[in-house]
Scaffold this motif. Structure first.
Motif, mmCIF file in Angstrom:
data_model
loop_
_atom_site.group_PDB
_atom_site.id
_atom_site.type_symbol
_atom_site.label_atom_id
_atom_site.label_comp_id
_atom_site.label_asym_id
_atom_site.label_seq_id
_atom_site.Cartn_x
_atom_site.Cartn_y
_atom_site.Cartn_z
ATOM 1 N N SER A 41 30.698 48.725 80.355
ATOM 2 C CA SER A 41 30.522 47.693 79.348
ATOM 3 C C SER A 41 31.477 46.545 79.621
ATOM 4 N N ALA A 42 31.305 45.448 78.888
ATOM 5 C CA ALA A 42 32.158 44.285 79.084
ATOM 6 C C ALA A 42 33.621 44.602 78.806
ATOM 7 N N SER A 43 33.886 45.584 77.940
ATOM 8 C CA SER A 43 35.266 45.938 77.611
ATOM 9 C C SER A 43 35.847 46.977 78.555
ATOM 10 N N GLY A 44 35.064 47.448 79.529
ATOM 11 C CA GLY A 44 35.579 48.398 80.509
ATOM 12 C C GLY A 44 35.165 49.832 80.288
ATOM 13 N N LEU A 45 34.377 50.109 79.251
ATOM 14 C CA LEU A 45 33.950 51.473 78.960
ATOM 15 C C LEU A 45 32.938 51.940 79.992
ATOM 16 N N ARG A 46 33.197 53.064 80.653
ATOM 17 C CA ARG A 46 32.258 53.622 81.624
ATOM 18 C C ARG A 46 31.161 54.387 80.902
ATOM 19 N N LEU A 47 29.932 54.102 81.302
ATOM 20 C CA LEU A 47 28.779 54.669 80.641
ATOM 21 C C LEU A 47 27.862 55.339 81.649
ATOM 22 N N ALA A 48 27.090 56.289 81.170
ATOM 23 C CA ALA A 48 25.980 56.842 81.926
ATOM 24 C C ALA A 48 24.714 56.353 81.242
ATOM 25 N N VAL A 49 23.908 55.601 81.964
ATOM 26 C CA VAL A 49 22.725 54.971 81.384
ATOM 27 C C VAL A 49 21.478 55.627 81.952
ATOM 28 N N LYS A 50 20.694 56.223 81.085
ATOM 29 C CA LYS A 50 19.446 56.871 81.481
ATOM 30 C C LYS A 50 18.309 55.874 81.330
ATOM 31 N N VAL A 51 17.654 55.551 82.443
ATOM 32 C CA VAL A 51 16.522 54.626 82.454
ATOM 33 C C VAL A 51 15.283 55.406 82.863
ATOM 34 N N ILE A 338 42.725 67.581 77.105
ATOM 35 C CA ILE A 338 42.048 66.731 78.069
ATOM 36 C C ILE A 338 40.561 66.743 77.790
ATOM 37 N N VAL A 339 39.982 65.597 77.574
ATOM 38 C CA VAL A 339 38.540 65.451 77.440
ATOM 39 C C VAL A 339 38.111 64.299 78.314
ATOM 40 N N ALA A 340 36.835 64.273 78.684
ATOM 41 C CA ALA A 340 36.348 63.225 79.568
ATOM 42 C C ALA A 340 35.884 62.060 78.736
ATOM 43 N N ALA A 341 36.450 60.886 78.953
ATOM 44 C CA ALA A 341 36.096 59.686 78.210
ATOM 45 C C ALA A 341 36.494 58.496 79.028
ATOM 46 N N ALA A 342 36.372 57.313 78.474
ATOM 47 C CA ALA A 342 36.772 56.102 79.169
ATOM 48 C C ALA A 342 37.543 55.239 78.209
ATOM 49 N N VAL A 343 38.297 54.285 78.741
ATOM 50 C CA VAL A 343 39.146 53.449 77.921
ATOM 51 C C VAL A 343 38.335 52.338 77.282
ATOM 52 N N ALA A 590 54.567 39.563 78.949
ATOM 53 C CA ALA A 590 54.305 40.710 79.819
ATOM 54 C C ALA A 590 52.883 41.209 79.569
ATOM 55 N N LEU A 591 52.203 41.581 80.644
ATOM 56 C CA LEU A 591 50.847 42.104 80.539
ATOM 57 C C LEU A 591 50.884 43.617 80.687
ATOM 58 N N TYR A 592 50.193 44.303 79.790
ATOM 59 C CA TYR A 592 50.115 45.757 79.838
ATOM 60 C C TYR A 592 48.729 46.177 80.313
ATOM 61 N N LEU A 593 48.716 47.185 81.154
ATOM 62 C CA LEU A 593 47.469 47.725 81.691
ATOM 63 C C LEU A 593 47.536 49.245 81.698
ATOM 64 N N THR A 594 46.381 49.866 81.743
ATOM 65 C CA THR A 594 46.325 51.311 81.954
ATOM 66 C C THR A 594 45.700 51.569 83.317
ATOM 67 N N ALA A 595 46.174 52.624 83.972
ATOM 68 C CA ALA A 595 45.628 53.040 85.265
ATOM 69 C C ALA A 595 44.821 54.313 85.057
ATOM 70 N N ALA A 596 43.626 54.353 85.643
ATOM 71 C CA ALA A 596 42.745 55.506 85.484
ATOM 72 C C ALA A 596 42.689 56.309 86.769
ATOM 73 N N ASP A 597 42.569 57.633 86.615
ATOM 74 C CA ASP A 597 42.418 58.484 87.787
ATOM 75 C C ASP A 597 40.944 58.618 88.139
ATOM 76 N N SER A 598 40.627 59.490 89.086
ATOM 77 C CA SER A 598 39.247 59.612 89.557
ATOM 78 C C SER A 598 38.308 60.136 88.485
ATOM 79 N N ASP A 599 38.846 60.788 87.450
ATOM 80 C CA ASP A 599 38.031 61.275 86.351
ATOM 81 C C ASP A 599 38.057 60.324 85.164
ATOM 82 N N ASN A 600 38.562 59.094 85.399
ATOM 83 C CA ASN A 600 38.593 58.050 84.387
ATOM 84 C C ASN A 600 39.543 58.378 83.238
ATOM 85 N N ARG A 601 40.524 59.213 83.481
ATOM 86 C CA ARG A 601 41.548 59.501 82.484
ATOM 87 C C ARG A 601 42.724 58.564 82.711
#
Length: 756
Positions: A41-51, A338-343, A590-601
């Motif tokens: 999404s525009a805000s950075g949320l990772r989605l699974a889209v079924k078409v 730990i749960v699977a989600a996105a920021v 100062a700019l703050y950011l989050t870093a995600a791992d391969s599982d988007n955590r």
């Protein structure tokens, strides 16, 4: 909505470029009915889209079933299901977007590593029984519960794929002679009386699934589905290899008569104790140890059976009570669930920053204080949709504050102005057939219905609103609601961003065009160095921050750029390690950011100080699956889908002043009991967020203590939990919330403990 754009790479054009406003980045998997794509999404949320496949898009019966799948998935979004973020079952190519959840299916887990151990089976049983309880409470029968439709997320199982589910009162009926389901996991009545299938069929499937988990096979086995069907109806199950203490319960669940099977609540009550934790709970990092799911270093499976989608986000229906305020003893560091989600990104609401190195005693609860609302001000609640009659439909609005008023959108309402002092609706502007109405209507005279447009944005002294399909941007007069100007933005595919009084439009080729928010006059247009298609964030003022993968393919580096949105000039740029997302700004810009791992955590919090070009990276001991992150002062706050709220300090000085802290890192953690909450809002030493049942919660940002919460505001039908939660708005001594019953309400920030 505009037609799905095709990339032209596939000869059958099965891979469209967009689904609604979401750009499809690549295939995650495919099935008989459609293709699942990864999107953001525009805000950075990772989605699974079924078409859905083009051939089924023209089938009226399939469209009806897909529409029902979307409706069922929305109803049950919660702690044990993959939440729906957005959908368009009536589009040229119907699609549904859910939160991207990494993790193997139960089928993959058993195939790769063999049967589960006894304690794992017990915890799986508890989690799935609780999932079925919530699904059935929502009035839905799944009808296809099987190992490939259960994701093993690290906080417990998630039930996915409601493609053949139906509500109890559904008008869609199974055709005569047509079997719906997967034979090894179907109940006898699904073969004999398919029109009479109820919740008990899911209980039968649960038992068959548990046998598969414990033994690697089902209770009825044959290579022929016809023989399996005969065995299900007539034979006794083979429970060899099932843990002995589970055999009586599983046998009861496999009763031929649906009336003799226990309910999900009864299953939870009868489950034997699991050795490494409470058998009635599937929460906790030890529920399914990570090493038992995936071999070290192996990538998460990427197929259509485990890429179902929450943005962002409904709380569990039974998770209404809030926790007690945290004490000194309870603030010790704990392993996050730990749960699977996105920021999900959230901009700071309100002005100013609180520095953690304040003079207040950190052990003193921050409960009451003077308020800008005034001593005579009274809380209020009002309805944005004009016909909010309590009929059970979800009608929550999305709001923004500006020009001394609150501006909200809602289903059928493009925008409404609400008097912040008394809650009176000054004007409403309706949405008609997905397009702007021709004029603002007096309060109470317009019709409503349909999807809610995005939240209004106050820019250039005007109220900017976007149509639900994202095709048109209109600037309204804040006093009257009449249009000042309208721009067609359909060519930008939802890439429309605001930075102060400037609107930034990003073309498909990466060209950024800036227009004045007051006049629609173009200010400049050019591409940004190193950014093929930037995603912008803004946190007040005229500075916009762009992020893009660095270089061809991106690798694991991110290009970050600070832009003077008004002039189009680059203030600074930097390439940093990791998959980074901006979350806010702090002292000294100062700019703050989050870093995600391969599982988007979220694996680390990053602070970049442009003044001296220094970077401080604070790794988290255990990665968090955060749904929201916000920066405030010298800290970043992360809200996880399991309700855990974590404060991370970014300077050594800040950490030392927190009681019990030994250095930069986790300052405190609070279990809020709100799964999948809204985006966080941070202002004036407080954190605010909303729950899916309409509650508004306040937390002391310094101590991690719950200060108070409002009562739930559900529809009169008792349902209507939100799957995409509006964030609260804090301004002028008040906190504004939006609820599923269609109300927008205001409370004073003076004393959250007294909220009602």
């Amino acid at each position: 909505m505009p037609p799905l754009r095709r990339t032209g790479a596939d000869p059958e054009a099965e891979d469209p470029g967009y689904a609604g406003q979401y750009r499809l980045e690549g295939r995650l998997g495919s099935g008989g009915m459609g293709v699942v794509h990864l999107a953001r999404s525009a805000s950075g949320l990772r989605l699974a889209v079924k078409v859905v496949h083009a051939e089924y898009a023209v089938d009226p019966e399939f469209r009806a079933r897909f529409r029902q799948e979307v409706a069922a998935a929305r109803l049950v979004s919660g702690a044990f299901t993959a939440p729906v973020v957005d959908a368009d079952p009536d589009g040229v190519r119907p699609w549904m977007a859910t939160l991207y959840i990494p993790g193997p299916t139960l089928s993959e887990r058993v195939k790769r590593s063999g049967p589960l151990g006894g304690d794992e089976v017990r915890r799986l049983a508890a989690g799935l029984a609780e999932a079925l309880r919530d699904i059935h409470r929502a009035g839905v029968v799944h009808r296809d519960l099987k190992p490939s439709n259960v994701l093993l997320a690290e906080d417990g199982p998630k039930v996915i794929d409601f493609g053949i589910s139906r509500p109890y009162d559904s008008e869609l009926r199974t055709e005569t002679g047509k079997l719906i389901g997967t034979p090894p996991f179907m109940a006898p009545e699904q073969f004999q009386r398919p029109r009479e299938v109820g919740p008990a069929a899911d209980v039968f499937a649960l038992a068959s699934l548990l046998v598969h988990a414990a033994t690697g096979r089902g209770p009825f086995e044959s290579e022929s589905p016809y023989i399996v069907a005969y065995q299900v109806v007539h034979n006794e199950p083979d429970l060899t290899g099932v843990p002995e203490d589970l055999v009586p319960l599983i046998r009861a669940c496999l009763a031929k008569d649906p009336g003799e099977r226990p309910t999900p609540d009864a299953i939870m009550a009868r489950l034997p104790h699991a050795g490494n934790g409470d058998a009635g709970s599937v929460r906790g990092a030890d529920t399914f140890p990570h090493t038992s799911l995936l071999s070290p270093g192996s990538p998460a499976p990427r197929d259509s059976e485990r890429t179902h989608v929450r943005a962002a986000t409904a709380a569990r229906p039974d998770a209404v009570p809030g926790p007690a305020p945290a004490t000194g003893r309870s603030r010790r560091r704990r392993a996050p669930w730990i749960v699977a989600a996105a920021v999900v990104l959230s901009a700071l609401a309100g002005g100013g920053y609180w520095l953690l190195r304040g003079t207040d005693d950190p052990d003193r609860p921050l409960q009451t204080r003077p308020t800008a609302a005034g001593a005579d001000w009274k809380p209020w609640a009002t309805s944005v949709p004009g016909d909010a009659s309590g009929d059970g439909r979800v009608r929550a609005g999305f709001c923004a504050y500006g020009e001394a008023a609150l501006y909200c959108s809602a289903p059928g309402v493009q925008a409404a102005r609400i008097d912040a002092a008394g809650g009176q609706v000054v004007w409403r502007r309706p949405v008609e057939d997905g397009k702007p109405g021709r004029g603002a209507a007096p309060a109470g005279t317009e019709r409503s219905g349909g999807l809610a447009p995005p939240a209004p944005v106050v820019s250039g002294g005007l109220v900017h609103v976007t149509t639900p399909d994202g095709s048109r941007l209109t600037a309204l007069d804040p006093a009257t609601g009449e249009p000042r100007w309208t721009r067609n933005v359909s060519v930008y595919g939802g890439r429309v961003y605001h930075a102060g009084d400037t609107v930034l439009l990003v073309s498909a080729d990466g060209t950024v065009t800036a227009v004045d928010g007051a006049t629609d006059r173009q200010l400049w247009s050019h591409r940004l160095p190193g950014h093929a298609k930037p995603v912008f964030s803004s946190y007040g003022g005229g500075t916009a921050y762009a992020v893009s993968p660095a270089g061809a393919g991106g690798g694991h580096r991110t290009q970050v750029l600070a832009l003077d949105a008004r002039r189009g000039t680059t203030l600074w740029q930097r390439t940093a390690d990791g998959d980074l997302t901006t979350v806010g700004v702090g002292p000294r810009d100062a700019l703050y950011l989050t870093a995600a791992d391969s599982d988007n955590r979220v694996s680390a919090v990053v602070r970049y100080d442009p003044a001296d070009r220094s970077e401080r990276r604070v790794p988290l001991g255990t990665p968090l699956n955060a749904t929201s992150a916000v920066a405030y002062g010298d800290a970043v706050y992360l809200l996880s889908t399991d309700g855990g709220l974590t404060a991370v300090g970014t300077t050594a000085e800040a950490a030392k002043e927190m009681k019990g802290a030994k250095g930069p890192g986790q300052l405190w953690r609070l279990d809020t009991a709100v799964a999948n909450g809204s985006a966080l809002v941070a202002t004036d030493r407080r954190l605010y967020f909303s729950a899916a049942d309409g509650r508004l919660l306040a937390v002391d940002a310094g101590r991690g203590a719950l200060l108070g919460q409002t009562a739930p505001r559900l529809t009169k039908a008792g349902r209507g939990y939100l799957d995409l939660l509006p964030a609260p708005v804090a301004a002028d001594g008040k906190v504004f919330g939006a609820a599923p019953d269609g109300t927008v309400f205001a409370v004073s920030d003076h004393d959250p403990a007294g909220w009602r």
